[in-house]
Design an enzyme around this catalytic site. Structure first.
Site, PDB file in Angstrom:
ATOM      1  N   GLU A 129      -7.147   5.197  15.683  1.00 29.26           N
ATOM      2  CA  GLU A 129      -6.831   3.958  14.962  1.00 29.26           C
ATOM      3  C   GLU A 129      -5.588   4.188  14.108  1.00 29.26           C
ATOM      4  O   GLU A 129      -5.287   5.323  13.750  1.00 29.26           O
ATOM      5  CB  GLU A 129      -7.991   3.585  14.014  1.00 29.26           C
ATOM      6  CG  GLU A 129      -9.300   3.346  14.715  1.00 29.26           C
ATOM      7  CD  GLU A 129     -10.462   3.198  13.724  1.00 29.26           C
ATOM      8  OE1 GLU A 129     -10.215   2.894  12.535  1.00 29.26           O
ATOM      9  OE2 GLU A 129     -11.603   3.414  14.149  1.00 29.26           O
ATOM     10  N   LYS A 131      -3.605   4.460  10.773  1.00 32.85           N
ATOM     11  CA  LYS A 131      -3.993   4.773   9.393  1.00 32.85           C
ATOM     12  C   LYS A 131      -3.229   3.821   8.480  1.00 32.85           C
ATOM     13  O   LYS A 131      -2.051   4.007   8.188  1.00 32.85           O
ATOM     14  CB  LYS A 131      -3.676   6.229   9.046  1.00 32.85           C
ATOM     15  CG  LYS A 131      -4.244   6.634   7.693  1.00 32.85           C
ATOM     16  CD  LYS A 131      -4.151   8.131   7.492  1.00 32.85           C
ATOM     17  CE  LYS A 131      -4.822   8.583   6.211  1.00 32.85           C
ATOM     18  NZ  LYS A 131      -4.531   7.820   5.016  1.00 32.85           N
ATOM     19  N   ASP A 133      -1.847   1.955   5.402  1.00 33.27           N
ATOM     20  CA  ASP A 133      -1.482   2.533   4.113  1.00 33.27           C
ATOM     21  C   ASP A 133      -1.728   1.537   2.977  1.00 33.27           C
ATOM     22  O   ASP A 133      -0.834   0.853   2.515  1.00 33.27           O
ATOM     23  CB  ASP A 133      -0.007   2.954   4.143  1.00 33.27           C
ATOM     24  CG  ASP A 133       0.311   3.979   3.071  1.00 33.27           C
ATOM     25  OD1 ASP A 133      -0.637   4.445   2.403  1.00 33.27           O
ATOM     26  OD2 ASP A 133       1.497   4.305   2.904  1.00 33.27           O
ATOM     27  N   TYR A 246     -12.795  -1.101   9.181  1.00 36.59           N
ATOM     28  CA  TYR A 246     -12.883  -0.057  10.197  1.00 36.59           C
ATOM     29  C   TYR A 246     -14.215   0.689  10.245  1.00 36.59           C
ATOM     30  O   TYR A 246     -14.399   1.561  11.066  1.00 36.59           O
ATOM     31  CB  TYR A 246     -11.726   0.937  10.076  1.00 36.59           C
ATOM     32  CG  TYR A 246     -11.371   1.357   8.659  1.00 36.59           C
ATOM     33  CD1 TYR A 246     -12.234   2.112   7.897  1.00 36.59           C
ATOM     34  CD2 TYR A 246     -10.147   0.978   8.110  1.00 36.59           C
ATOM     35  CE1 TYR A 246     -11.898   2.500   6.616  1.00 36.59           C
ATOM     36  CE2 TYR A 246      -9.802   1.358   6.822  1.00 36.59           C
ATOM     37  CZ  TYR A 246     -10.680   2.124   6.081  1.00 36.59           C
ATOM     38  OH  TYR A 246     -10.354   2.494   4.816  1.00 36.59           O
ATOM     39  N   LYS A 333      -0.986  12.820  10.099  1.00 38.10           N
ATOM     40  CA  LYS A 333       0.028  12.148   9.280  1.00 38.10           C
ATOM     41  C   LYS A 333       1.413  12.362   9.873  1.00 38.10           C
ATOM     42  O   LYS A 333       1.768  13.479  10.242  1.00 38.10           O
ATOM     43  CB  LYS A 333       0.008  12.713   7.853  1.00 38.10           C
ATOM     44  CG  LYS A 333      -1.338  12.548   7.158  1.00 38.10           C
ATOM     45  CD  LYS A 333      -1.349  11.354   6.260  1.00 38.10           C
ATOM     46  CE  LYS A 333      -0.916  11.747   4.879  1.00 38.10           C
ATOM     47  NZ  LYS A 333      -1.411  10.847   3.844  1.00 38.10           N
ATOM     48  N   CYS A 428      31.126  -2.204 -16.012  1.00 35.44           N
ATOM     49  CA  CYS A 428      30.548  -2.736 -14.781  1.00 35.44           C
ATOM     50  C   CYS A 428      31.592  -2.703 -13.663  1.00 35.44           C
ATOM     51  O   CYS A 428      32.696  -3.215 -13.832  1.00 35.44           O
ATOM     52  CB  CYS A 428      30.069  -4.164 -15.005  1.00 35.44           C
ATOM     53  SG  CYS A 428      29.573  -4.986 -13.491  1.00 35.44           S
ATOM     54  N   CYS A 431      32.584  -6.544 -12.812  1.00 41.47           N
ATOM     55  CA  CYS A 431      33.283  -7.447 -13.730  1.00 41.47           C
ATOM     56  C   CYS A 431      34.025  -6.720 -14.854  1.00 41.47           C
ATOM     57  O   CYS A 431      34.759  -7.349 -15.610  1.00 41.47           O
ATOM     58  CB  CYS A 431      32.289  -8.428 -14.345  1.00 41.47           C
ATOM     59  SG  CYS A 431      31.179  -7.623 -15.509  1.00 41.47           S
ATOM     60  N   CYS A 446      24.623  -3.926 -16.718  1.00 40.59           N
ATOM     61  CA  CYS A 446      25.776  -4.714 -17.121  1.00 40.59           C
ATOM     62  C   CYS A 446      25.205  -5.877 -17.928  1.00 40.59           C
ATOM     63  O   CYS A 446      24.319  -6.590 -17.468  1.00 40.59           O
ATOM     64  CB  CYS A 446      26.486  -5.242 -15.889  1.00 40.59           C
ATOM     65  SG  CYS A 446      27.675  -6.532 -16.282  1.00 40.59           S
ATOM     66  N   CYS A 451      28.879 -11.893 -15.023  1.00 43.66           N
ATOM     67  CA  CYS A 451      29.169 -10.967 -13.922  1.00 43.66           C
ATOM     68  C   CYS A 451      28.754 -11.649 -12.608  1.00 43.66           C
ATOM     69  O   CYS A 451      27.613 -12.097 -12.486  1.00 43.66           O
ATOM     70  CB  CYS A 451      28.380  -9.677 -14.132  1.00 43.66           C
ATOM     71  SG  CYS A 451      28.555  -8.526 -12.771  1.00 43.66           S
TER      72      CYS A 451
HETATM   73  S1  IVH Z   1     -12.039   5.767   8.143  1.00 50.41           S
HETATM   74  C1  IVH Z   1     -14.849   8.883   5.572  1.00 50.41           C
HETATM   75  N1  IVH Z   1     -10.106   4.455   9.243  1.00 50.41           N
HETATM   76  O1  IVH Z   1      -7.350   6.563   4.759  1.00 50.41           O
HETATM   77  C2  IVH Z   1     -13.554   8.149   5.470  1.00 50.41           C
HETATM   78  N2  IVH Z   1      -9.781   5.242   7.033  1.00 50.41           N
HETATM   79  O2  IVH Z   1      -6.963   9.297   3.804  1.00 50.41           O
HETATM   80  C3  IVH Z   1     -13.415   7.294   6.661  1.00 50.41           C
HETATM   81  N3  IVH Z   1      -7.634   4.605   6.048  1.00 50.41           N
HETATM   82  O3  IVH Z   1      -9.930   6.586   2.402  1.00 50.41           O
HETATM   83  C4  IVH Z   1     -12.226   6.466   6.564  1.00 50.41           C
HETATM   84  N4  IVH Z   1      -6.875   3.507   7.785  1.00 50.41           N
HETATM   85  O4  IVH Z   1      -8.605   4.394   2.746  1.00 50.41           O
HETATM   86  C5  IVH Z   1     -10.519   5.103   8.143  1.00 50.41           C
HETATM   87  N5  IVH Z   1      -8.496   3.224  10.359  1.00 50.41           N
HETATM   88  C6  IVH Z   1      -8.896   3.874   9.260  1.00 50.41           C
HETATM   89  C7  IVH Z   1      -8.098   3.965   8.109  1.00 50.41           C
HETATM   90  C8  IVH Z   1      -8.575   4.669   7.001  1.00 50.41           C
HETATM   91  C9  IVH Z   1      -6.633   3.890   6.548  1.00 50.41           C
HETATM   92  C10 IVH Z   1      -7.619   5.195   4.699  1.00 50.41           C
HETATM   93  C11 IVH Z   1      -8.914   5.063   3.947  1.00 50.41           C
HETATM   94  C12 IVH Z   1      -9.324   6.473   3.637  1.00 50.41           C
HETATM   95  C13 IVH Z   1      -8.020   7.165   3.689  1.00 50.41           C
HETATM   96  C14 IVH Z   1      -8.187   8.640   3.902  1.00 50.41           C
END
Ligand code: IVH
Length: 690
Positions: A129, A131, A133, A246, A333, A428, A431, A446, A451
């Site tokens: 999946e 990740k 942010d 998720y 990551k 500046c 200006c 500035c 300006c």
């Molecule tokens: S599952 C037991 N799925 O990443 C933790 N987490 O670095 C299971 N996150 O705390 C988390 N996308 O906030 C899961 N598809 C995803 C995610 C995800 C982002 C975040 C989540 C977690 C953090 C861990």
């Protein structure tokens, strides 16, 4: 999809009339839920925004007429919570853990090896999946109704942010019982997911903050985390947060696979990120990770890697967790993309608030699919921290942020190079006006309001509703005026002639006349508005009012020294210093002089003391809905001239809420707090009596 008002059909019998209204309300709610799901979850609307608004307005109207039929899960009730003083701490049903990170393909293969060893070396399937942010949050449904939303907190205890979470339009307030049954989920349901802010919403928010002189958020994650913890739900609603799910963490083992969990969540109406994949082996997972490395730029929100989960829930249970993280999942990551290049020069750009930002001009270089020729250096301190000199070789990175940044100087590469120090300019670059760096501030600014780089924004602020209220002076016209050089100073606005304006694209004689008339009208605005309109840093509407009252004229304000300024209520050293340096700048003085010659109000109007009724002094009013006789500003002036104060939000400190037609949620809030509500007639009465 249409909605047929059925009101007239049942006028004969109250009970059946009521029933049919009940039905219509339920029907509307179902339609609205359906269209919210299409729009916010599936991103695939079936009807236009105005059509949607029609349904929502109809529902709100019926609910206003029949408050007894309002239910907490009605789609009209997303914003209704009171502003809070803080959040209640709540324990999670099961710890909210984090994930172990890996950074290389080798580490990911190691993870797979360990999992397969534990599983007896058979084949292990995964779900990969994105990740996302953002910030994780748990949501709990009781009998299909959203009951609670809790932030991660320390993983054991989080904060109850239910009222804020309700404003997230992609989060369902209720789940249909039929669907729950179909998913074998009839008890309580707990879902976990990520609160996000899309890149576009993030940019919009930061633009707004910049215009308001507020600090910008560093990235969408910080903005999302900050927003979900705001104390005022109506502000959270404006932030346009999103929520992707998720995990399901209910006790009963009704599912066998993570893939099934994700599809069930989607079936239940939750937003599930569509870019997940069932992978037969770790090689498939690696392929997925590689495929998103560059493609991630094209997503409307930010991701910082890929989450790899063992698909079988039985195997997940068998693998268990360490104290911190599950053994059945890992986060791969993406390394922030870095490249080494040379700094050719450092230039300074001037932002809308006058902030000077040093920018490194780089030897162009490819980085993450784009050619990078500039990188931000943020401010003077950052350059010092990096120890950067012009001519240096530097490491440039594109992380979550769109604008690349310089992360470090390659000092080993200095030999034989011609290096030059960079000094922040004292004037500046646009200006030539004076540049000031206030104590405790990172940014140099500035302070010349004329300006050109600042001019555009200054005009917008000056013409704004709460300042000089020149309505016809919209963004497009402001751009035209600045670009053509017709307006180089705020004072130029008052010297515009019809012939100047008609030369502009899409500007007829009639519109030109209207705008000139509006500009002319604005000469009459009272001193406090003019002070506010000048856009002096830290001087908001309220401070401007205090200054106008205390000093009585622009001249006295302009002559005041810092100590004197500080005697005004609510004016501390920072604000005083800002006002002082504003009026010390010769160009600003010249601006004020020109505005004076143009007939603007430089003296405070005498307060109509006759209205100073002891009952209204110290009384706080909140206005909601539309009044027949007064505009909002007129009503405000009326209250203020009688010594009262007008606030924007209802709180315990509110004494009266004045409700016109089509009142907003403020009215409801006032009712729950037991605050006195005035109709327009009551409001009038108040003034006749005094
Ligand atoms: S599952 C037991 N799925 O990443 C933790 N987490 O670095 C299971 N996150 O705390 C988390 N996308 O906030 C899961 N598809 C995803 C995610 C995800 C982002 C975040 C989540 C977690 C953090 C861990």
């Amino acid at each position: 999809m249409g909605c047929t008002p059925k009101l007239h059909l049942n006028m004969g019998s109250m009970t059946s009339g009521h029933k049919s209204i009940h039905q219509e309300i339920e029907n509307l709610r179902e339609q609205i839920r359906h269209h919210e799901h299409r729009y916010y979850v599936l991103d695939d609307p079936e009807i236009s925004d105005p059509e949607f608004d029609l349904l929502m307005n109809r529902l709100k109207k019926l609910e206003a007429q029949h408050p007894e039929l309002i239910t907490p899960d009605s789609p009209s009730r997303r914003v209704g919570g009171k502003p809070r003083e803080g959040f209640v701490q709540v324990a999670h049903s099961a710890p909210m853990m984090s994930l172990d990170n890996v950074y290389t393909e080798q580490e990911l293969r190691d993870f797979d090896r360990k999992v397969r060893e534990a599983a007896g070396n058979g084949k292990v399937g995964y779900v990969a999946e994105l990740k996302l942010d953002g910030m994780s949050m748990a949501v709990v449904y009781h009998r299909g109704a959203l009951q609670r939303a809790i932030t991660r907190g320390n993983g054991i205890v989080g904060e109850d942010v239910t009222e804020n979470a309700r404003t997230i339009r992609s989060l369902p307030l209720s789940l249909s019982p039929a669907r729950l049954t179909k998913a074998h989920l009839d008890g309580d349901l707990e879902v976990r997911g990520e609160v996000l802010l899309a890149k576009k919403a993030f940019d919009r928010l930061n633009d707004q903050r910049e215009r308001a002189g507020l600090p910008k958020f560093a990235n969408p994650r910080n903005a999302a985390a900050g927003s979900i913890r705001l104390l005022e739900p109506s502000i959270v609603a404006q932030r346009q947060l999103d929520y992707f799910c998720y995990l399901i963490t209910t006790g009963r083992p009704v599912f066998t696979e993570q893939a099934q969990v994700l599809s069930t969540l989607a079936d239940l109406g939750f937003k599930v990120n569509p870019h997940w994949k069932r992978c037969a082996s770790i090689e498939d997972v690696l392929e997925f990770c590689r495929s998103w490395e560059d493609r991630r730029e094209t997503l409307p929100y930010e991701i910082d890697g890929i989450v790899v989960k063992v698909n079988s829930l039985a195997l997940q249970a068998e693998l268990g967790s360490t104290a911190k993280a599950p053994r059945w999942a890992v986060a791969y990551k993406y390394a922030a993309r870095q490249v080494v290049t040379q700094v050719r020069d450092v230039v300074v750009s001037v932002g809308r608030t006058g902030a000077l930002t040093p920018v490194a001009i780089l030897e162009p270089v490819a980085l993450g699919g784009v050619t990078v020729g500039r990188a931000t250096l943020h401010n003077e301190d950052e350059i010092r921290r990096l120890g950067l000199k012009i001519g240096d070789m530097v490491v440039v990175e594109r992380g979550g942020e769109v604008i690349p940044k310089v992360v470090r100087v390659e000092t080993d590469e200095r030999q034989g190079r011609h290096l030059r120090e960079f000094d922040m300019p004292l004037k500046c670059p646009v200006c030539g006006g004076k540049v000031v760096r206030e104590e405790g501030e990172a940014a140099s600014r500035c302070i010349n309001i004329d300006c050109p780089a600042r001019l555009r924004e200054s005009i917008r602020h000056f013409a704004g509703r709460r300042a000089m209220a020149i309505d016809g002076l919209g963004d497009v016209l402001v751009d035209q005026l600045v670009e053509t050089g017709l307006v180089r100073s705020l004072a130029d606005l008052y010297e515009l002639r019809e012939d100047d304006l008609t030369k502009l694209a899409r500007m007829g004689r009639k519109s030109a006349q209207n705008i000139l008339a509006e500009i002319d009208q604005s000469r009459k605005r009272p001193l406090d508005r003019l002070i506010f309109a000048l856009g002096i840093r830290f001087v908001g509407e309220r401070t401007a009012g205090i200054l106008a009252e205390q000093f009585g004229s622009m001249d006295r304000l302009a002559e005041a020294v810092v100590e004197e300024l500080q005697t005004a209520a609510e004016v501390g050293p920072k604000v005083a210093a800002s006002i002082y340096s504003f009026f010390k700048e010769p160009r600003n003085r010249e601006l004020v002089e020109r505005l004076r010659r143009q007939g603007l109000q430089m003296k405070a109007q005498e307060k109509r003391v006759t209205h100073r009724d002891s009952r209204l002094v110290g009384q706080t009013f909140v206005l909601t809905g539309t009044l027949q006789k007064y505009s909002r500003d007129e009503a405000k002036e009326k209250i203020e001239s009688a010594g009262g104060h007008v606030a924007g939000l209802v709180s315990k400190k509110t004494n009266y809420v004045v409700a016109g037609s089509d009142p907003g949620s403020k009215l409801e809030k006032a009712r729950t707090l037991g605050i006195k509500i005035l109709s327009e007639e009551d409001f009038d009465e108040l003034f006749h009596e005094s």
